[in-house]
Design a protein around this motif. Structure first.
Motif, short mmCIF file in Angstrom:
data_model
loop_
_atom_site.label_atom_id
_atom_site.label_comp_id
_atom_site.label_asym_id
_atom_site.label_seq_id
_atom_site.Cartn_x
_atom_site.Cartn_y
_atom_site.Cartn_z
N VAL A 3 -4.83 -6.05 1.93
CA VAL A 3 -4.45 -5.38 0.72
C VAL A 3 -2.84 -5.58 0.56
O VAL A 3 -2.20 -5.97 -0.62
CB VAL A 3 -4.71 -3.66 0.88
N LEU A 4 -2.15 -5.48 1.46
CA LEU A 4 -0.78 -5.94 1.36
C LEU A 4 -0.51 -7.22 1.08
O LEU A 4 0.45 -7.49 0.10
CB LEU A 4 0.01 -5.14 2.56
N ALA A 5 -1.11 -7.92 1.42
CA ALA A 5 -0.92 -9.46 1.27
C ALA A 5 -1.58 -9.67 -0.34
O ALA A 5 -0.65 -10.41 -1.04
CB ALA A 5 -2.01 -10.27 2.06
N ASP A 6 -2.32 -9.01 -0.64
CA ASP A 6 -2.79 -9.27 -2.04
C ASP A 6 -1.93 -8.71 -3.07
O ASP A 6 -1.59 -9.30 -4.09
CB ASP A 6 -4.09 -8.64 -2.45
N LEU A 7 -1.37 -7.44 -2.72
CA LEU A 7 -0.34 -6.89 -3.60
C LEU A 7 0.95 -7.73 -3.74
O LEU A 7 1.48 -8.03 -4.95
CB LEU A 7 0.21 -5.60 -2.91
N ALA A 8 1.32 -8.40 -2.52
CA ALA A 8 2.40 -9.21 -2.51
C ALA A 8 2.53 -10.67 -3.42
O ALA A 8 3.09 -10.92 -4.37
CB ALA A 8 2.74 -9.80 -1.10
N SER A 9 1.10 -11.09 -3.49
CA SER A 9 0.50 -12.13 -3.94
C SER A 9 0.55 -11.96 -5.64
O SER A 9 1.00 -12.70 -6.55
CB SER A 9 -0.90 -12.78 -3.59
N SER A 67 -1.96 -10.74 -17.06
CA SER A 67 -1.03 -9.92 -16.85
C SER A 67 -1.66 -8.32 -16.91
O SER A 67 -1.44 -7.59 -15.87
CB SER A 67 0.36 -9.65 -17.69
N ALA A 68 -2.57 -8.28 -17.84
CA ALA A 68 -3.38 -6.83 -18.04
C ALA A 68 -4.16 -6.62 -16.76
O ALA A 68 -4.50 -5.59 -16.20
CB ALA A 68 -4.06 -6.74 -19.28
N ILE A 69 -4.90 -7.96 -16.45
CA ILE A 69 -5.86 -7.76 -15.24
C ILE A 69 -5.15 -7.63 -14.11
O ILE A 69 -5.60 -6.70 -13.02
CB ILE A 69 -6.72 -9.03 -15.14
N ILE A 70 -3.97 -7.99 -13.77
CA ILE A 70 -2.93 -7.79 -12.60
C ILE A 70 -2.71 -6.38 -12.61
O ILE A 70 -2.79 -5.97 -11.47
CB ILE A 70 -1.83 -9.04 -12.72
N GLY A 71 -2.47 -5.72 -13.56
CA GLY A 71 -1.90 -4.54 -13.69
C GLY A 71 -3.09 -3.75 -13.27
O GLY A 71 -2.77 -2.70 -12.46
N LYS A 72 -4.27 -3.90 -13.50
CA LYS A 72 -5.51 -3.02 -13.23
C LYS A 72 -5.59 -3.27 -11.78
O LYS A 72 -5.93 -2.46 -10.87
CB LYS A 72 -6.74 -3.60 -13.86
N LEU A 73 -5.50 -4.59 -11.12
CA LEU A 73 -5.87 -4.90 -9.74
C LEU A 73 -4.79 -4.33 -8.75
O LEU A 73 -5.05 -3.50 -7.73
CB LEU A 73 -5.94 -6.37 -9.43
N LEU A 74 -3.48 -4.28 -9.38
CA LEU A 74 -2.31 -3.58 -8.66
C LEU A 74 -2.78 -2.21 -8.48
O LEU A 74 -2.37 -1.75 -7.44
CB LEU A 74 -0.86 -3.86 -9.48
N GLU A 108 -13.19 -10.38 -17.07
CA GLU A 108 -11.99 -9.97 -16.19
C GLU A 108 -12.18 -10.73 -14.83
O GLU A 108 -11.18 -11.26 -14.10
CB GLU A 108 -11.39 -8.58 -16.14
N LYS A 109 -13.19 -10.45 -14.16
CA LYS A 109 -13.76 -11.10 -13.05
C LYS A 109 -13.37 -12.63 -12.80
O LYS A 109 -13.11 -13.04 -11.90
CB LYS A 109 -15.12 -10.74 -12.52
N ALA A 110 -13.97 -13.25 -14.18
CA ALA A 110 -13.74 -14.79 -14.18
C ALA A 110 -12.50 -15.12 -14.04
O ALA A 110 -12.15 -16.33 -13.31
CB ALA A 110 -14.55 -15.20 -15.38
N VAL A 111 -11.51 -14.38 -14.65
CA VAL A 111 -10.18 -14.53 -14.39
C VAL A 111 -9.48 -14.51 -13.09
O VAL A 111 -8.75 -15.06 -12.60
CB VAL A 111 -9.14 -13.86 -15.64
N ALA A 112 -9.79 -13.27 -12.60
CA ALA A 112 -9.38 -12.67 -11.40
C ALA A 112 -9.74 -13.64 -10.20
O ALA A 112 -9.04 -13.77 -9.31
CB ALA A 112 -9.92 -11.42 -11.07
N ARG A 113 -10.80 -14.38 -10.39
CA ARG A 113 -11.17 -15.37 -9.30
C ARG A 113 -10.14 -16.29 -9.21
O ARG A 113 -9.95 -17.01 -8.08
CB ARG A 113 -12.57 -16.06 -9.50
N GLY A 114 -9.38 -16.80 -10.19
CA GLY A 114 -8.27 -17.81 -10.03
C GLY A 114 -7.17 -17.19 -9.10
O GLY A 114 -6.14 -17.94 -8.91
N PHE A 115 -7.28 -15.89 -8.93
CA PHE A 115 -6.04 -15.27 -8.15
C PHE A 115 -6.17 -15.45 -6.59
O PHE A 115 -5.29 -15.24 -5.87
CB PHE A 115 -5.99 -13.85 -8.34
N PHE A 116 -7.40 -15.98 -6.21
CA PHE A 116 -7.94 -16.05 -4.74
C PHE A 116 -7.42 -14.88 -3.98
O PHE A 116 -6.52 -15.14 -2.77
CB PHE A 116 -7.15 -17.37 -4.37
N LEU A 117 -7.75 -13.89 -4.23
CA LEU A 117 -7.41 -12.53 -3.40
C LEU A 117 -8.09 -12.59 -2.31
O LEU A 117 -9.24 -12.67 -2.13
CB LEU A 117 -7.48 -11.31 -4.24
#
Length: 374
Positions: free
Chosen positions: A133-139, A162-169, A187-196
């Motif tokens: 989780v900490l690694a994902d928050l930093a990413s 940015s809105a999706i990042i806000g939800k995930l943070l 939103e999940k389709a966009v979030a896949r590109g974050f490689f969390l």
């Protein structure tokens, strides 16, 4: 080929489980932290009792199962997200796999050192999850910081991201993995590109002692290992909406030189009906979103891997690209119907053998003969 990474704290049995799953002695399994540095990789056959039964009906000379890949990743310690232990290396290796098998120590053995000195499976899970989780928050924070120019310019894609990042943070800040965040399909389709790291589907392997297998299968609450397993299963269900599989990695790794049948007979002698390793492999296969269909004839009965939701032409393409390109139809019967009929001829006579077109969604367990023209 899709892969699952075996992760956990040092000395919980990751490499031992890898050896059991891959039926090899490939990974060193010593009683000290970080005995695995570079990940071991193994191709694992997916056990499927349906294969032999289909082959029996077709009198096949050859049986070919399907397979997935397992990766044995170095042990993680508290502070890994800040580079402690083999932190950066460990996190990089997790990014490379599509799913996670988190091994949790549910056995007591004074001869096997535990990094925290005591056995507490939920605490161990939370150490791993906290670091991911900490690694994902930093990413995510770095990603948002890099988007500031586009956000100030009002770029639509950046605003959505940015809105999706806000939800995930906000979700991660509560200590919850990204995989359980309430995102829409878009939103999940966009979030896949974050490689969390925490967006990867996860399953838990409760590593128990050989002597505890029978008590656990009988749900003997007086046995400490039974309580450990129940804690992990409850945690997996409530925090990850996933399952936890019981396996004795040590005993199953020692049975790798026996035939599958001999190993199963030994385990049944311990009061266990099926191999925990077999159950784990099948669970990981489905966790990866994979399903199996079969082709069968006198020459060979073979299992093929597709993704859940794939339609008939895509399934044909798993055999050969020409089959997909020239797809005409799929002569199809489900495994259960074939077993009930006893033969393809009888299945055809009773109307159980169907002709399906391009829009047919292939089901796990379908037996198919493709018609194509190229």
């Amino acid at each position: 080929m899709l892969s699952a990474g075996i992760v956990g704290l040092p000395n919980v049995g990751k490499s031992t489980l890898f050896n059991a799953v891959t039926r090899t002695h490939k990974a060193p399994a010593e009683n000290y932290p970080f005995c695995t540095i570079d990940p071991n990789v193994g191709v694992v056959i997916v056990p499927d009792p349906r294969l032999e039964k289909i082959a029996g009906i077709s009198h096949s000379k050859k049986i070919t199962p399907t397979a997935i890949e397992f990766v044995d990743i170095a042990g993680l310690v508290k502070g890994a997200s800040a580079g402690e232990g083999l932190g950066n290396q460990f996190l990089h290796h997790i990014r490379e796999v599509e799913a996670i098998v988190q091994v949790v120590r549910c056995f007591e053995n004074p001869d096997v050192h535990h990094v925290s000195a005591t056995i507490d499976p939920v605490r161990d899970i939370e150490v791993i999850n906290t670091e991911l989780v900490l690694a994902d928050l930093a990413s995510l924070q770095k990603r948002r910081d890099r988007m500031q120019k586009q956000l100030h310019a009002g770029e639509k894609a950046a605003v959505i991201e940015s809105a999706i990042i806000g939800k995930l943070l906000a979700h991660l800040d509560r200590g919850k993995p990204a995989v359980t965040a309430g995102l829409t399909p878009e939103e999940k389709a966009v979030a896949r590109g974050f490689f969390l790291l925490t967006s990867k589907p996860t399953i838990f392997a409760c590593n128990v002692a050989e002597s505890d297998l029978a008590a656990i299968s009988k749900r003997d609450s007086a046995n400490p290992a039974t309580r450990y397993v129940e804690l992990v299963q409850n945690y997996a269900n409530h925090h990850f909406a996933t399952e936890a599989i019981v396996v004795s990695a040590h005993i199953e790794s020692e049975l790798v030189d026996l035939s599958e049948q001999e190993a199963l007979e030994y385990l049944r002698g311990l009061g266990v009906e099926d191999s925990g390793v077999h159950a784990l492999i099948r669970a990981v296969y489905h966790l990866l979103g994979l399903r199996t269909f079969f082709t069968s004839g006198e020459k060979e009965t073979r299992a093929w891997t597709i993704h859940a939701g794939d339609k008939a032409p895509a399934a044909a393409g798993a055999i050969h690209s020409d089959f997909e390109r020239g797809f005409i139809a799929a002569e199809t019967i489900h495994y259960n119907d074939l077993m009930a009929a006893g033969s393809l001829a009888k299945a055809r006579d009773t109307g159980k053998l169907r002709l399906e077109g391009k829009e047919y969604e292939v089901r796990d367990g379908d037996v198919i003969l493709f018609r194509f023209n190229v």
